[in-house]
Design an enzyme around this catalytic site. Structure first.
Site, PDB file in Angstrom:
ATOM      1  N   LYS A 192       0.804  -1.228   0.000  1.00 23.36           N
ATOM      2  CA  LYS A 192       0.000   0.000   0.000  1.00 23.36           C
ATOM      3  C   LYS A 192       0.837   1.279   0.000  1.00 23.36           C
ATOM      4  O   LYS A 192       0.378   2.326  -0.486  1.00 23.36           O
ATOM      5  CB  LYS A 192      -0.942   0.004   1.203  1.00 23.36           C
ATOM      6  N   GLU A 221      -9.972   5.494   3.250  1.00 24.13           N
ATOM      7  CA  GLU A 221     -10.697   4.372   3.832  1.00 24.13           C
ATOM      8  C   GLU A 221      -9.708   3.246   4.081  1.00 24.13           C
ATOM      9  O   GLU A 221      -8.639   3.205   3.464  1.00 24.13           O
ATOM     10  CB  GLU A 221     -11.790   3.902   2.879  1.00 24.13           C
ATOM     11  N   SER A 274       1.720  -9.825  -0.663  1.00 27.62           N
ATOM     12  CA  SER A 274       1.390  -8.400  -0.620  1.00 27.62           C
ATOM     13  C   SER A 274       1.547  -7.755   0.743  1.00 27.62           C
ATOM     14  O   SER A 274       1.655  -6.534   0.841  1.00 27.62           O
ATOM     15  CB  SER A 274      -0.041  -8.191  -1.113  1.00 27.62           C
TER      16      SER A 274
END
Length: 417
Positions: A103, A125, A396
């Site tokens: 991210k 969010e 990830s």
């Protein structure tokens, strides 16, 4: 607000909508209140200008390297490969990035854009909390005000990440409506944006929402497959037989897939949340083909596959992993699915938990529960393949955020810890 969905075929969508930027075949587009159109156009123009500006790319590359920790390693999982037999397994270690997940790639890129646009306030969010942590991190780095919306159920499941966000200076606002998960957090973030659109940038965390977000977020994550393609050729001497990644909204997967899309012999496999059953509300597998799977519709600004009932109402979802617990999926994934270029399967909660234990005990790596869904698919595939085959799995995120869930779920199942 763009929260409702309607059953509609891709052909019907194409017939009534002229081709515009931000479309992936029939999917994508911009379905938002008029009050957000100017903000989206401003963002689109700012992003286009940044893409044409070498100084933007240079600053982002410097931050990705010196701050986030890129390039991430490509690791040959020798013991896991030997134990499973068949294909050789390589892990793209996005879990080693600063903040613990992919991210940060997108958060850094969008924070630079917000600064170029003169926006001092950032909203976001988060589901699993990793995007929220990444957003809070870059806001601290750039001195930006930060508000994170998070469903109350996800706050309970991801208590550690809530504390991390607050320690970084972010205000975390719990959302108690609906299922109290990611969809509801996005709804509240969009309400905030409508109200504060002149001063605020919405740092959307996946390849979702109205144009230009799906394209922009994908581009900030392309670095994953740019690195992985070069690394696998160097280490394995060939392209992978398949690239495997978990798919919630789809940002890590599209980042891992993108540079391999022209390579017809490389299978692209996205793994959704199979949850605890096939009925609506029991999973988050938008591409499941049986009763209880998704259908094309509009949700939160974009046209894609949506889990919905016969009346077109958005279904509740379930996954042991908060980051995959979402009713829709990025429009580029919808196009890749329909074209057959990518295949989408699912892993159940139990399979993800077992994959977490296996990876931990064979390689000493604790994956995020989201990433464990991709590992679960790898565990299914590898024994059926030859030793000459290569599986590239995008890891990830890391699993420390999930320790509470793992302890509870594994103890309930009688697993020895």
């Amino acid at each position: 607000m763009p929260m409702s969905t309607a059953v509609e075929t891709p052909q019907e969508s194409s017939a009534r909508t002229a081709p515009v930027a931000g479309r992936f075949g029939a999917y994508g587009g911009r379905y938002v209140p008029e009050t957000l159109m100017a903000a989206l156009e401003e963002l689109e123009h700012a992003y286009a200008a940044a893409q044409a500006d070498p100084s933007f790319h240079a600053e982002l590359a410097d931050l990705l390297h010196h701050y986030a920790g890129r390039p991430t390693p490509l690791y040959f999982a020798r013991r896991m490969s030997e134990q499973l037999g068949g294909a050789r397994i390589y892990l793209k270690r996005e879990d080693l990035l600063h903040t613990g997940a992919h991210k940060i790639n997108n958060a850094l890129g969008q924070a630079l854009l917000a600064r170029r646009m003169g926006k001092q306030r950032i909203i976001a969010e988060t589901g699993a909390g990793q995007h929220g942590v990444a957003t809070a991190t870059v806001c601290a780095l750039f001195g930006l005000d930060c508000v994170i919306y998070m469903g109350e159920e996800d706050m309970r499941r991801q208590e550690l990440n809530v504390y991390r966000m607050r320690l970084l200076g972010a205000e975390v606002r719990g959302v108690g409506s609906g299922s109290c998960t990611l969809k509801d957090a996005i709804n509240e973030a969009m309400r905030d944006w409508v109200t504060n659109v002149r001063t605020t940038h919405y740092l959307l965390g996946s390849v979702l929402g109205a144009h230009p977000y799906p394209t922009m977020v994908r581009d900030f994550h392309r670095v994953i497959s740019i690195e992985a393609r070069a690394q696998i050729l160097e280490q394995a001497g060939r392209l992978p037989s398949a690239v495997v990644a978990c798919v919630g909204g789809g940002s890590n997967a599209i980042g891992a897939f993108f540079e391999f899309i022209p390579d017809a012999n490389v299978r692209l496999i996205g793994v959704e949340a199979g949850g605890r059953g096939n009925g609506l509300g029991e999973h988050a597998a938008r591409f499941y083909t049986g009763k209880g799977g998704g259908a094309p519709g509009v949700l939160q600004g974009t046209f894609s596959y949506v889990l919905q009932d016969e009346a077109g109402q958005v279904s509740l979802t379930h996954s042991v992993s908060a980051g995959l617990d979402y009713a829709s999926v990025g429009p580029e994934h919808a196009a890749l699915h329909d074209s057959g270029r990518a295949q989408y399967t699912s892993a159940t909660d139990d399979e993800a938990l077992k994959a977490t234990v296996m990876l931990a005990r064979t390689e000493g790596i604790l994956p995020a529960l989201e990433s464990a869904h991709a590992v679960a698919e790898c565990i299914r595939m590898a024994p059926k393949m030859g030793r000459e085959d290569v599986l590239l799995v995008n890891l990830s995120g890391r699993g420390d955020k999930d320790m509470g869930i793992l302890a509870r779920e594994l103890n309930l199942k009688g697993a020895a810890l």
